[in-house]
Write an enzyme that holds these catalytic residues in place. Sequence first.
Site, PDB file in Angstrom:
ATOM      1  N   ASP A 342       0.837  -1.198   0.000  1.00  0.00           N
ATOM      2  CA  ASP A 342       0.000   0.000   0.000  1.00  0.00           C
ATOM      3  C   ASP A 342       0.874   1.251   0.000  1.00  0.00           C
ATOM      4  O   ASP A 342       1.857   1.341   0.748  1.00  0.00           O
ATOM      5  CB  ASP A 342      -0.888  -0.026   1.244  1.00  0.00           C
ATOM      6  N   GLU A 378       1.735  -0.486  -5.022  1.00  0.00           N
ATOM      7  CA  GLU A 378       0.798   0.579  -5.349  1.00  0.00           C
ATOM      8  C   GLU A 378       1.672   1.820  -5.511  1.00  0.00           C
ATOM      9  O   GLU A 378       2.158   2.368  -4.518  1.00  0.00           O
ATOM     10  CB  GLU A 378      -0.233   0.788  -4.243  1.00  0.00           C
TER      11      GLU A 378
END
Length: 613
Positions: A342, A378
Amino acid sequence: MQVWPGEAYPLGATYDGAGTNFAVFTEAADRVELCLLHDDGSETAIELRESDAFVRHAYVPGVMPGQRYGFRVHGPYAPERGLRCNSAKLLLDPYARAISGSVHWGEEVYGYHFDEPERRNDLDSAPHTMTSVVVNPYFDWGDDRRPRTEYHHTVIYEAHVKGLTMRHPGLPEELRGTYAGLAHPAVIEHLTELGVTALELMPVHQFVNDHRLVDMGLNNYWGYNTIGFFAPHNAYASWGDRGQQVLEFKSAVKALHEAGIEVILDVVYNHTAEGNHLGPTLSFKGIDNPSYYRLTEDRRYYMDTTGTGNSLLMRSPHVLQMIMDSLRYWVTEMHVDGFRFDLAATLARQFHEVDRLSSFFDLVQQDPVVSQVKLIAEPWDVGEGGYQVGNFPPLWTEWNGKYRDTVRDLWRGEPRALAEFASRLTGSSDLYQNDGRRPLASINFVTCHDGFTLHDLVSYNDKHNEANGEDNRDGESHNRSWNCGVEGETDDPDVLRLRARQMRNFIATLMLSQGVPMISHGDEVARTQRGNNNAYCQDNELAWIDWPETDGDGGGRTGGTSAGSCWSSPARWCGCAGTTRSSAGAASSTAGRWRAPTTTSPTSPGSLRRAGR
């Protein structure tokens, strides 16, 4: 109680069959107490007198799995120097393998008084906070083998443990919303029928429900609010939270591996649940605030490139060690097959700017364990220069947000989208060719947890996030969506047929593009969130998959609401049913793959912004 010196390594609580070794790093502390907690609310405090390189440690014979514990750190409380030690706060072990309970929000779990933020708060947090748990590391893996599916054969299915299983009609009530539900034959059969080779789970590290959301009657459903990087989230366990969550997670991984399905974890190593200077004191903040967090020049405050209040200090050797120890633990002890990072651009921030050659990526590159699993970035954060798609090292693959945006633009009829679409369809060479990476470095997706579902992408022009309690201000406003002529639900058969065709267009494009396809859970049954493109706080039917019931003769599924003929019977992905992935990322004939159930429910896409950030 006997207490032996113990060892400084490994960190955390390590049970060896006769007792447990405890070790915790803190450079800020003057004194550290290990607190063994009892069910009657009392605790036994043991001072950790031994110290090696700022690691306090002790071995306690007779401490068995299931024992709850925490730390009390005695030291300076001087926020102007970045120090926030407070022995009144029972702190979680940063290396806890399991965590019990939940936070009961009140002034007790904060290091300051609400009415006087500059004054230290000495209220005891023990009755109001979570506790670490000693776990039994032994588990019968049998002949478990990782599938080790090559990227060119990989089909990723992004899913939420609870959202995937909570309403599944084939699951017993007690298994819904749990790790055991993932391992149930009904769920595994569905995944294998779709041709899924990798299940990418949204955060399962122990996380915290934010104080603000709880006060609003909501929850941090997505889980991007980690407090324990080694502990499976206890609310997803059906057996209990005194270590049972570890066994249940391992059992789920073992069952998925038996079906040939890899398990990839969505991990959040960029920040923690302790927030900014006004956040709670749960673990890292009270153990050694300046060693764990990036602080500003005014040491009272935190640098924030994540939109959550804090960022972990990626140039700290102790933070890097913790992250690498966590990754290795999940690979070696929990048998997972990869990670999706993330806001991975934050991991590259050693100082301020994004540094592709930061220490974290160097460590991953040379690590003999972590470098051998799937690594997915990401490639953005909310800091300056945070959008880094195409700029990660060759070992990595990336969520390709440019692919998502271009494909959406093409199918909604955006002018001048065709030229870039050709590049995205054929592997995004402009992003990956120069550093020697192949099209498989591109994780292609049209929708994900963040944003509209596939059904909503073709049903709403605008976001409808009123249920989040922020007056529809949260979430991405530019969704590149098209409602096909009517905003939201409709009974118009022409609109429904158009929406169904558009959904098939998106899936066909995804499956025929060069690269690795990723689909969002529930898109295959046209899941809807009623136009909510930021369901991070919706732990309810709005975000869970509304599984259609099977029909009486087993010949498909029925049920749902308004999509009507979105998926014609027999419904098939994009009209290219009977396909699987080829080495180039295109389709090759294999009967039985990508067959979608007949349904009448709706679905979801992804946006550029992290929800709730």
